[in-house]
Write a protein that holds these residues in place. Structure first.
Motif, PDB file in Angstrom:
ATOM      1  N   LEU A   1       0.820  -1.206   0.000  1.00 11.09           N
ATOM      2  CA  LEU A   1       0.000   0.000   0.000  1.00 11.09           C
ATOM      3  C   LEU A   1       0.855   1.257   0.000  1.00 11.09           C
ATOM      4  O   LEU A   1       1.880   1.329   0.682  1.00 11.09           O
ATOM      5  CB  LEU A   1      -0.895  -0.007   1.246  1.00 11.09           C
ATOM      6  N   LEU A   2       0.400   2.237  -0.745  1.00  6.88           N
ATOM      7  CA  LEU A   2       1.044   3.539  -0.803  1.00  6.88           C
ATOM      8  C   LEU A   2      -0.024   4.597  -0.561  1.00  6.88           C
ATOM      9  O   LEU A   2      -1.099   4.547  -1.161  1.00  6.88           O
ATOM     10  CB  LEU A   2       1.656   3.741  -2.196  1.00  6.88           C
ATOM     11  N   ILE A   3       0.268   5.541   0.327  1.00  8.79           N
ATOM     12  CA  ILE A   3      -0.629   6.669   0.573  1.00  8.79           C
ATOM     13  C   ILE A   3       0.166   7.950   0.360  1.00  8.79           C
ATOM     14  O   ILE A   3       1.221   8.134   0.968  1.00  8.79           O
ATOM     15  CB  ILE A   3      -1.224   6.637   1.992  1.00  8.79           C
ATOM     16  N   LEU A   4      -0.359   8.825  -0.515  1.00 12.27           N
ATOM     17  CA  LEU A   4       0.271  10.113  -0.768  1.00 12.27           C
ATOM     18  C   LEU A   4      -0.569  11.219  -0.153  1.00 12.27           C
ATOM     19  O   LEU A   4      -1.794  11.232  -0.288  1.00 12.27           O
ATOM     20  CB  LEU A   4       0.404  10.368  -2.270  1.00 12.27           C
ATOM     21  N   ASP A   5       0.109  12.144   0.528  1.00 10.86           N
ATOM     22  CA  ASP A   5      -0.528  13.316   1.124  1.00 10.86           C
ATOM     23  C   ASP A   5      -0.308  14.483   0.168  1.00 10.86           C
ATOM     24  O   ASP A   5       0.828  14.889  -0.073  1.00 10.86           O
ATOM     25  CB  ASP A   5       0.093  13.595   2.487  1.00 10.86           C
ATOM     26  N   HIS A   6      -1.395  15.013  -0.368  1.00 10.53           N
ATOM     27  CA  HIS A   6      -1.312  16.099  -1.342  1.00 10.53           C
ATOM     28  C   HIS A   6      -1.555  17.469  -0.706  1.00 10.53           C
ATOM     29  O   HIS A   6      -1.624  18.477  -1.400  1.00 10.53           O
ATOM     30  CB  HIS A   6      -2.322  15.863  -2.476  1.00 10.53           C
ATOM     31  N   GLY A   7      -1.673  17.505   0.619  1.00  9.35           N
ATOM     32  CA  GLY A   7      -1.937  18.756   1.314  1.00  9.35           C
ATOM     33  C   GLY A   7      -3.414  19.099   1.295  1.00  9.35           C
ATOM     34  O   GLY A   7      -4.218  18.475   0.600  1.00  9.35           O
ATOM     35  N   GLU A   8      -3.790  20.078   2.088  1.00 11.17           N
ATOM     36  CA  GLU A   8      -5.164  20.564   2.174  1.00 11.17           C
ATOM     37  C   GLU A   8      -6.162  19.452   2.465  1.00 11.17           C
ATOM     38  O   GLU A   8      -7.306  19.478   2.014  1.00 11.17           O
ATOM     39  CB  GLU A   8      -5.554  21.337   0.904  1.00 11.17           C
ATOM     40  N   GLY A   9      -5.722  18.408   3.214  1.00 10.39           N
ATOM     41  CA  GLY A   9      -6.608  17.321   3.622  1.00 10.39           C
ATOM     42  C   GLY A   9      -6.846  16.249   2.588  1.00 10.39           C
ATOM     43  O   GLY A   9      -7.667  15.356   2.799  1.00 10.39           O
ATOM     44  N   ILE A  10      -6.142  16.289   1.448  1.00  4.22           N
ATOM     45  CA  ILE A  10      -6.370  15.323   0.374  1.00  4.22           C
ATOM     46  C   ILE A  10      -5.288  14.249   0.369  1.00  4.22           C
ATOM     47  O   ILE A  10      -4.100  14.553   0.357  1.00  4.22           O
ATOM     48  CB  ILE A  10      -6.436  16.021  -0.998  1.00  4.22           C
ATOM     49  N   LEU A  11      -5.740  12.979   0.363  1.00  2.00           N
ATOM     50  CA  LEU A  11      -4.854  11.823   0.275  1.00  2.00           C
ATOM     51  C   LEU A  11      -5.251  10.986  -0.932  1.00  2.00           C
ATOM     52  O   LEU A  11      -6.435  10.909  -1.275  1.00  2.00           O
ATOM     53  CB  LEU A  11      -4.978  10.930   1.516  1.00  2.00           C
ATOM     54  N   SER A  12      -4.271  10.348  -1.561  1.00  2.00           N
ATOM     55  CA  SER A  12      -4.568   9.326  -2.570  1.00  2.00           C
ATOM     56  C   SER A  12      -3.986   8.010  -2.056  1.00  2.00           C
ATOM     57  O   SER A  12      -2.923   7.979  -1.435  1.00  2.00           O
ATOM     58  CB  SER A  12      -4.011   9.694  -3.952  1.00  2.00           C
ATOM     59  N   VAL A  13      -4.726   6.933  -2.299  1.00  2.00           N
ATOM     60  CA  VAL A  13      -4.408   5.609  -1.764  1.00  2.00           C
ATOM     61  C   VAL A  13      -4.270   4.646  -2.939  1.00  2.00           C
ATOM     62  O   VAL A  13      -5.173   4.561  -3.781  1.00  2.00           O
ATOM     63  CB  VAL A  13      -5.532   5.139  -0.812  1.00  2.00           C
ATOM     64  N   TYR A  14      -3.159   3.919  -2.985  1.00  2.00           N
ATOM     65  CA  TYR A  14      -2.865   2.984  -4.065  1.00  2.00           C
ATOM     66  C   TYR A  14      -2.576   1.624  -3.437  1.00  2.00           C
ATOM     67  O   TYR A  14      -1.565   1.464  -2.756  1.00  2.00           O
ATOM     68  CB  TYR A  14      -1.622   3.430  -4.848  1.00  2.00           C
ATOM     69  N   GLY A  15      -3.439   0.645  -3.654  1.00  3.71           N
ATOM     70  CA  GLY A  15      -3.270  -0.660  -3.035  1.00  3.71           C
ATOM     71  C   GLY A  15      -3.188  -1.782  -4.055  1.00  3.71           C
ATOM     72  O   GLY A  15      -3.428  -1.592  -5.246  1.00  3.71           O
ATOM     73  N   ASN A  16      -2.858  -2.974  -3.551  1.00  2.00           N
ATOM     74  CA  ASN A  16      -2.772  -4.204  -4.341  1.00  2.00           C
ATOM     75  C   ASN A  16      -1.531  -4.220  -5.239  1.00  2.00           C
ATOM     76  O   ASN A  16      -1.461  -4.959  -6.207  1.00  2.00           O
ATOM     77  CB  ASN A  16      -4.043  -4.386  -5.185  1.00  2.00           C
ATOM     78  N   ASN A  17      -0.540  -3.394  -4.915  1.00  2.00           N
ATOM     79  CA  ASN A  17       0.648  -3.252  -5.756  1.00  2.00           C
ATOM     80  C   ASN A  17       1.563  -4.464  -5.679  1.00  2.00           C
ATOM     81  O   ASN A  17       1.699  -5.097  -4.644  1.00  2.00           O
ATOM     82  CB  ASN A  17       1.443  -2.014  -5.330  1.00  2.00           C
ATOM     83  N   GLU A  18       2.240  -4.736  -6.797  1.00  2.80           N
ATOM     84  CA  GLU A  18       3.293  -5.746  -6.831  1.00  2.80           C
ATOM     85  C   GLU A  18       4.495  -5.212  -6.046  1.00  2.80           C
ATOM     86  O   GLU A  18       5.080  -5.910  -5.236  1.00  2.80           O
ATOM     87  CB  GLU A  18       3.687  -6.019  -8.279  1.00  2.80           C
ATOM     88  N   SER A  19       4.830  -3.957  -6.303  1.00  4.37           N
ATOM     89  CA  SER A  19       5.925  -3.319  -5.578  1.00  4.37           C
ATOM     90  C   SER A  19       5.638  -1.830  -5.437  1.00  4.37           C
ATOM     91  O   SER A  19       4.944  -1.243  -6.263  1.00  4.37           O
ATOM     92  CB  SER A  19       7.258  -3.525  -6.296  1.00  4.37           C
ATOM     93  N   VAL A  20       6.185  -1.254  -4.366  1.00  4.17           N
ATOM     94  CA  VAL A  20       6.105   0.190  -4.128  1.00  4.17           C
ATOM     95  C   VAL A  20       7.511   0.729  -4.339  1.00  4.17           C
ATOM     96  O   VAL A  20       8.468   0.203  -3.777  1.00  4.17           O
ATOM     97  CB  VAL A  20       5.580   0.483  -2.702  1.00  4.17           C
TER      98      VAL A  20
END
Length: 123
Positions: A56-75
């Protein structure tokens, strides 16, 4: 790149064949190893394995916004790294327990999920 196989708000299927809670993101079917790219610039808030999400990867874009990327082979990034919009951050896999390879993608505002396809389309 890939095919949207499950949409935000649609019912999830349980292993027993019934319905379970709704999708809080989208599942994009794609070939294993396909590049996963950041939807916007941000800082890596989490990069590790998590039950139910796999790698799992979670990116913080600021201003309360996150993007979540799951099920990855590799991060390909680490917690604390800064990433640019469009940067490759992972590769598609099956680590989250899905039977087919793909990316689980979620967007959150102040911790609450919202339809990521609407946000991406507005960019």
């Amino acid at each position: 790149q890939g095919e949207v196989a499950a949409r935000f708000g649609s019912a999830r299927r349980s292993e027993a064949g019934g319905t379970a809670p709704v999708w809080k993101g989208v599942f994009i079917r794609a070939a294993e190893g396909t590049e996963v790219r950041s939807v916007a610039a941000g800082r890596v808030a989490f990069a590790d394995w998590l039950r139910g999400f796999g790698n799992l990867l979670i990116l913080d874009h600021g201003e309360g916004i996150l993007s979540v990327y799951g099920n990855n082979e590799s991060v390909l990034v680490s917690t604390g790294d800064q990433v640019e919009a469009g940067a490759q951050v992972a590769t598609v896999g099956t680590s989250g327990g899905h039977r087919e390879p793909g990316l689980y993608f979620e967007m959150r505002y102040e911790g609450r999920p919202f339809d990521p396809l609407r946000w991406v389309a507005a960019r």
